[in-house]
Design a protein around this motif. Structure first.
Motif, mmCIF file in Angstrom:
data_model
loop_
_atom_site.group_PDB
_atom_site.id
_atom_site.type_symbol
_atom_site.label_atom_id
_atom_site.label_comp_id
_atom_site.label_asym_id
_atom_site.label_seq_id
_atom_site.Cartn_x
_atom_site.Cartn_y
_atom_site.Cartn_z
ATOM 1 N N LEU A 70 -10.612 -1.739 2.860
ATOM 2 C CA LEU A 70 -9.929 -0.481 2.744
ATOM 3 C C LEU A 70 -10.624 0.332 2.109
ATOM 4 O O LEU A 70 -10.889 0.431 0.727
ATOM 5 N N ARG A 76 -11.309 1.182 7.895
ATOM 6 C CA ARG A 76 -10.513 -0.400 7.648
ATOM 7 C C ARG A 76 -11.671 -1.093 7.526
ATOM 8 O O ARG A 76 -12.451 -0.839 9.353
ATOM 9 N N GLU A 97 -2.645 -6.733 3.221
ATOM 10 C CA GLU A 97 -3.357 -5.449 3.187
ATOM 11 C C GLU A 97 -2.427 -4.069 3.035
ATOM 12 O O GLU A 97 -2.688 -3.546 2.715
ATOM 13 N N GLN A 98 -0.866 -4.864 2.938
ATOM 14 C CA GLN A 98 0.121 -3.440 2.573
ATOM 15 C C GLN A 98 -0.479 -3.615 1.251
ATOM 16 O O GLN A 98 0.051 -2.459 0.572
ATOM 17 N N GLN A 101 -3.257 -1.535 0.298
ATOM 18 C CA GLN A 101 -2.963 0.143 1.077
ATOM 19 C C GLN A 101 -2.486 0.980 -0.283
ATOM 20 O O GLN A 101 -2.978 2.228 -1.089
ATOM 21 N N GLU A 105 -3.745 3.858 -2.983
ATOM 22 C CA GLU A 105 -3.516 4.956 -3.504
ATOM 23 C C GLU A 105 -2.902 5.471 -4.245
ATOM 24 O O GLU A 105 -3.058 6.083 -4.856
#
Length: 443
Positions: A70, A76, A97-98, A101, A105
């Motif tokens: 990512l 992606r 993936e959450q 991510q 950040e």
């Protein structure tokens, strides 16, 4: 070719990017490990440094297996084949993936702080990472640069897996990799010092990169080599015609030992001598045999005679210049240089290129105290074995560097430049460093 650390890798990589020095470019480092490499590239080219933040997507029960990556701005990249092999369910994949991510950040906020991303619209970008394995992270970083408006993307990595590099050439406009390999294995194996890079390291690098670079300031221009002057070097019963070149502020001097009468015209020596002179080192090009002597092949392999002449020449060179002396040698001159270093502890460093160091014999090699570098072409399998055999007998600081896809004379594109870089780095870190320790009284 192993790198001392990420900074060393960055400096070597930067020299492959000289064609971009005057371009309107920005360097993007892929943190964590790519940031220190990118910092050196940006400093060398005197251009801005920023980050391309990417997170690798790893299979939880097999962390070394990454099925994608990512990147910032919603980038992606997924390897569908590896994803299918991983056995991840749709629910597991979504949760993973959450999580990644959110971590991406968090890192963007931590590393950039209040800084805004560097504007890339219409500019060329040099994207730098510490290595390329599967290529997913590098591809995601390239796509981040594209999303941010980069006109052209140059991917630059110190070492990378050939298959992945081939794919990345379809993603980036140019791929620069001094060390493409068939099987990468562990990235850390390509670095002598592979210490972890922390958050504070990255923020410090970004802050330092924002300060004026010495390369871009009003400091002195790089030193140009001085014209050489012919000299005659006394060596036992003969006087050897030689060419001595001393930059105005030479820090050390290197004797180029050739077991023949035409060594000064050897392309290997000419290329290396120029690189050393530009780095502020003096050079003495000398032929250890006369034309008549060279016609007798026995003399070419008379290591004892060659070593005595070279040792005498090094003593003369020390007295003449007052500088520390190292030896560069090719062919059978390599054995002569090592025998001379075994007998003379004042010889500060030795580099043997495409040589026969094993002819010095185990007894002499075991007595060498000077740091010794052996450089040999990967395709020269006979000499490769000879150099590794000699290295096994050494007790001093030493290394065998193998130049990929190169033969005995290093005539392949870029091979001589690699030889020159390796030699220059060895002498500037070993020979001049030793000189500084003596002058300052350091232990």
């Amino acid at each position: 070719m192993r790198y001392e650390n990420r900074a060393d890798a960055g400096r070597r990589l930067a020299r492959r990017l000289e064609h971009l020095r005057d371009a309107h470019v920005v360097v993007l480092g892929v943190p964590r490990g790519g940031a220190p490499v990118a910092f050196q590239v940006a400093r060398h080219l005197a251009v801005p440094l920023d980050l391309a933040v990417v997170r690798k997507l790893r299979v939880p029960w097999q962390p070394e297996l990454g099925y994608g990556a990512l990147g910032e701005h919603g980038v992606r990249v997924i390897d569908e084949h590896l994803l299918a092999e991983s056995g991840l369910s749709a629910t597991e994949r979504e949760a993973l993936e959450q999580h990644e991510q959110a971590e991406l950040e968090r890192r963007v906020r931590r590393w950039r702080g209040a800084r805004s991303p560097m504007p890339l619209a219409g500019r060329d970008v040099v994207l730098v990472h510490e290595a390329v394995a599967t290529g997913a992270v590098a591809e995601a970083a390239c796509r981040v640069a594209r999303v941010r408006g980069a006109a052209q993307v140059v991917l630059a990595v110190p070492v990378g897996q050939e298959e992945a590099l081939a794919h990345l050439r379809t993603v980036a406009n140019e791929v620069v990799c001094p060390r493409p390999v068939r099987h990468l294995g562990s990235v850390g194996a390509w670095y002598e010092d592979f210490a972890p890079v922390g958050d504070t390291d990255i923020t410090a690098l970004l802050a330092e990169a924002g300060r004026p670079s010495p390369a871009a300031g009003d400091g002195p221009a790089p030193e140009r080599p001085s014209p050489g002057r012919p000299v005659e070097v006394p060596a036992h019963q003969v006087r050897i015609p030689s060419l001595l070149t001393l930059p105005p502020t030479a820090r050390a001097v290197v004797a180029f030992a050739h077991a023949g009468s035409r060594g000064g015209s050897d392309p290997r020596s000419q290329c290396v001598a120029t690189a050393l002179q530009r780095a502020g080192l003096g050079t003495l090009l000398l032929d250890l045999l006369t034309g008549d002597e060279e016609r007798n092949q026995h003399n070419v392999f008379d290591i004892t005679m060659l070593a005595r002449r070279l040792q005498a020449a090094c003593g003369w060179l020390r007295r003449e210049t007052g500088l520390r002396v190292g030896c560069f040698a090719t062919d059978t001159g390599a054995a002569a240089a090592l025998e001379a270093a075994a007998a003379d502890e004042d010889i500060g460093a030795v580099v043997c290129v495409g040589g026969r160091p094993e002819l010095a014999g185990p007894s002499a090699l075991a007595r060498v105290h000077a740091p010794a570098l052996f450089v040999v072409g990967a395709l020269d399998t006979r000499l490769l074995g000879c150099n590794h055999l000699a290295a096994d007998w050494l007790r001093c600081d030493h290394r065998v560097e193998v130049v990929p896809d190169a033969t005995h004379l290093f005539t392949e594109p870029g091979a001589l430049e690699t030889v020159a870089e390796l030699t220059r780095d060895w002498f500037t870190t070993r020979l001049t460093r030793a000189d500084t320790q003596v002058l300052t009284g350091s232990p």
